[in-house]
Design an enzyme around this catalytic site. Structure first.
Site, PDB file in Angstrom:
ATOM      1  N   TYR A  32      36.646  36.353  37.018  1.00  0.00           N
ATOM      2  CA  TYR A  32      37.105  36.853  38.327  1.00  0.00           C
ATOM      3  C   TYR A  32      35.992  36.934  39.365  1.00  0.00           C
ATOM      4  O   TYR A  32      36.161  37.629  40.370  1.00  0.00           O
ATOM      5  CB  TYR A  32      37.678  38.273  38.195  1.00  0.00           C
ATOM      6  CG  TYR A  32      38.580  38.519  37.013  1.00  0.00           C
ATOM      7  CD1 TYR A  32      39.811  37.878  36.908  1.00  0.00           C
ATOM      8  CD2 TYR A  32      38.212  39.405  36.010  1.00  0.00           C
ATOM      9  CE1 TYR A  32      40.642  38.125  35.829  1.00  0.00           C
ATOM     10  CE2 TYR A  32      39.049  39.656  34.927  1.00  0.00           C
ATOM     11  CZ  TYR A  32      40.260  39.002  34.848  1.00  0.00           C
ATOM     12  OH  TYR A  32      41.071  39.257  33.781  1.00  0.00           O
ATOM     13  N   CYS A  47      26.384  29.804  25.308  1.00  0.00           N
ATOM     14  CA  CYS A  47      26.141  28.413  25.673  1.00  0.00           C
ATOM     15  C   CYS A  47      27.086  27.985  26.765  1.00  0.00           C
ATOM     16  O   CYS A  47      28.075  27.281  26.505  1.00  0.00           O
ATOM     17  CB  CYS A  47      26.317  27.521  24.464  1.00  0.00           C
ATOM     18  SG  CYS A  47      24.847  27.492  23.521  1.00  0.00           S
TER      19      CYS A  47
HETATM   20  N1  LLP Z   1      50.587  48.706  33.825  1.00  0.00           N
HETATM   21  C1  LLP Z   1      50.839  47.396  33.693  1.00  0.00           C
HETATM   22  C2  LLP Z   1      52.205  46.946  33.449  1.00  0.00           C
HETATM   23  C3  LLP Z   1      49.793  46.464  33.778  1.00  0.00           C
HETATM   24  O1  LLP Z   1      50.057  45.170  33.652  1.00  0.00           O
HETATM   25  C4  LLP Z   1      48.470  46.930  33.992  1.00  0.00           C
HETATM   26  C5  LLP Z   1      47.352  45.981  34.066  1.00  0.00           C
HETATM   27  C6  LLP Z   1      48.247  48.310  34.115  1.00  0.00           C
HETATM   28  C7  LLP Z   1      49.330  49.175  34.037  1.00  0.00           C
HETATM   29  C8  LLP Z   1      46.888  48.908  34.333  1.00  0.00           C
HETATM   30  O2  LLP Z   1      46.310  48.496  35.520  1.00  0.00           O
HETATM   31  P1  LLP Z   1      44.921  49.114  36.027  1.00  0.00           P
HETATM   32  O3  LLP Z   1      45.170  50.572  36.373  1.00  0.00           O
HETATM   33  O4  LLP Z   1      43.934  49.010  34.927  1.00  0.00           O
HETATM   34  O5  LLP Z   1      44.558  48.305  37.193  1.00  0.00           O
HETATM   35  N2  LLP Z   1      41.832  41.849  33.000  1.00  0.00           N
HETATM   36  C9  LLP Z   1      41.859  42.198  34.417  1.00  0.00           C
HETATM   37  C10 LLP Z   1      42.880  43.248  34.709  1.00  0.00           C
HETATM   38  C11 LLP Z   1      44.271  42.873  34.275  1.00  0.00           C
HETATM   39  C12 LLP Z   1      45.256  43.992  34.497  1.00  0.00           C
HETATM   40  C13 LLP Z   1      46.528  43.717  33.803  1.00  0.00           C
HETATM   41  N3  LLP Z   1      47.501  44.734  33.913  1.00  0.00           N
HETATM   42  C14 LLP Z   1      40.461  42.625  34.850  1.00  0.00           C
HETATM   43  O6  LLP Z   1      39.541  42.618  34.029  1.00  0.00           O
HETATM   44  O7  LLP Z   1      40.262  42.965  36.015  1.00  0.00           O
END
Ligand code: LLP
Length: 441
Positions: free
Chosen positions: A335, A362
């Site tokens: 990202y 790598c």
């Molecule tokens: N609820 C649902 C249905 C979700 O899909 C997500 C995150 C959350 C709650 C929690 O969202 P948060 O409060 O953490 O923003 N891998 C990415 C983030 C992907 C988020 C996916 N869904 C990153 O490293 O930024």
């Protein structure tokens, strides 16, 4: 620096009363560190803000941000529910004795096996993500072991939250959820109402993650409530629950600190908007749920590394390589995420220089921080990359077979190992060599 950190008389970094340099030398690197009190205080900010402004609510921590058995205990102790998105997360929570009636089950493609297991063992809310999933559940819900299956429907409110396109989810053309457009969501919910085994509780949306302004959340709440009110008019049924998902962003850099609303500002904005919209639409105040992940754990977490090779490219950059990289933190490469760091054994120094922090994988893109000014480093120094609490451990990979770092909770001057570091033995433990390949190399 992010979070609560102090500097000793020897110019070394401490977190939650623990000396990071001593920890790194004793427990090895890389290592994920979490300030337990910081995570608890974020949870309390959510819980208190809701209990003051909107008591008929639930805060469900989104396990995908970071999950381990010890953390399940903390979530439970602080009175939160848990959002899981796979059979694996559900299993971990149940192994830790997290009560199933406080678990919300998500997923755009829940497998046969996952659906069967959860139906057998129980769930707080099941979030239906597609028409096909509903079709399956119309049959399968009769096998639910605990009465009627409580469901929410995930809906795409058609909002662009202005975050990275890979973490935008509430737009209509998304793999998640049922669109309001074309009556898709309304039709699906009406169909579920016909089932004697399904209890339709309400609707859910999650518009995206790392969102820096409150306006998209307010807009989403309004659209969802308008949908709920129009459903009531059309079908004479009140959808009683509204789950607003997660998404509140957090600063990754000191200079971003002012940019993000606080947890209580976020709660206030959503609850005010819900109250105002319900009054305008003469719709009963719903039971409200939110699913924060990042805003609870990110700033509390950091990753500690040891510096190895230092290389200066003539006319180019100076690279300081650490003993981890994209395998424990894939976010920069996925990202373009930016991080800041602290030299833990020499926090303050007048001799500073601009370097890039390279990983040991790598892949030339495996650079954790591109150009940061830090105290001049030497091989053997201990470097702490800050704000790695969310989506680092949970997205760590086996790339280059670098063992996954362990996780340590820091609490009142004591470190507690909550996930042991992987070792080389773990890396081959699941391998099998079929007989036809012979016994020897
Ligand atoms: N609820 C649902 C249905 C979700 O899909 C997500 C995150 C959350 C709650 C929690 O969202 P948060 O409060 O953490 O923003 N891998 C990415 C983030 C992907 C988020 C996916 N869904 C990153 O490293 O930024």
């Amino acid at each position: 620096m992010l979070g609560e950190k102090t500097i000793t008389a020897d110019n070394e970094l401490t977190i939650a009363g623990c000396n990071v340099v001593e920890l790194a030398r004793k427990m090895g690197t890389p290592l994920y560190l979490y300030d337990e009190e910081h995570m608890r205080s974020n949870m309390r900010e959510y819980m208190t803000s809701f209990s003051e402004s909107y008591p008929t609510s639930v805060v469900a921590y989104a396990g995908k941000a970071f999950l381990c058995s010890a953390f399940c205990r903390i979530i439970q102790q602080e009175g939160l529910w848990l959002d899981v998105v796979s059979g694996g997360e559900y299993y971990l929570a149940r192994q830790a004795n997290f009560p199933p009636e406080r678990i919300i089950f998500h997923g755009n493609n829940k497998t046969d096996w996952e659906r069967r297991e959860v139906l057998k063992r129980g769930i707080g809310r099941w979030v239906i993500d597609s028409e096909m999933e509903l079709e399956w559940l119309m049959e399968e819900a009769q096998n639910y072991s605990k009465g009627k299956l409580p469901v929410l429907f995930r809906i795409t409110p058609g909002i662009d939250p202005h975050t990275h396109r890979h973490i935008t989810t509430g737009t209509v053309d998304s793999k998640f959820g049922l669109p309001i457009e074309g009556g898709v969501a309304e039709r699906a919910i009406a169909q579920a109402l016909l089932s004697p085994w399904i209890e339709v509780c309400g609707v859910h949306c999650h518009i995206g993650s790392q969102i820096s302004s409150l306006e998209p959340f307010e807009k989403a709440a309004e659209i969802m409530l308008e949908f709920m009110a129009s459903f009531q008019k059309a079908k004479d049924f009140v959808l009683r629950e509204l789950d607003m998902g997660g998404g509140l962003g957090v600063p990754y850099l000191d200079q971003e600190k002012e940019k993000f609303p606080s947890i209580s500002q976020y709660v206030m904005a959503i609850t005010d908007k819900v109250k105002e919209t319900c009054a305008r639409l003469s719709f009963p105040l719903p039971f409200l749920l939110v699913e924060p992940g990042r805003s609870i754990v990110n700033t509390a977490g950091s990753t500690v590394y040891q510096v190895g090779v230092i290389k200066e490219v003539p006319g180019g950059k100076k690279y300081v390589a650490v003993d981890g990289g994209m395998s424990d933190n894939p976010r920069p490469i996925l990202y373009d995420a930016r991080y800041q760091a602290v030299v833990a054994n020499r926090v303050l120094s007048d001799t500073r220089e601009v370097v890039s922090i390279a990983g040991k994988c790598c892949e030339s893109g495996d650079v954790l921080i591109n150009e940061i000014e830090l105290p001049k480093m030497e091989s053997g120094d201990i470097l702490l990359v800050e704000g790695t609490g969310a989506y680092n451990f949970s997205m760590a990979s086996r790339y280059n077979l670098l063992p996954c770092p362990g996780v340590v909770f820091l609490r009142q001057g004591e470190p507690y190992l909550v996930v042991r570091p992987e070792n080389w033995g773990d890396l081959v433990q699941k391998d099998l060599i079929p007989d036809y390949l012979g016994k020897e190399c």
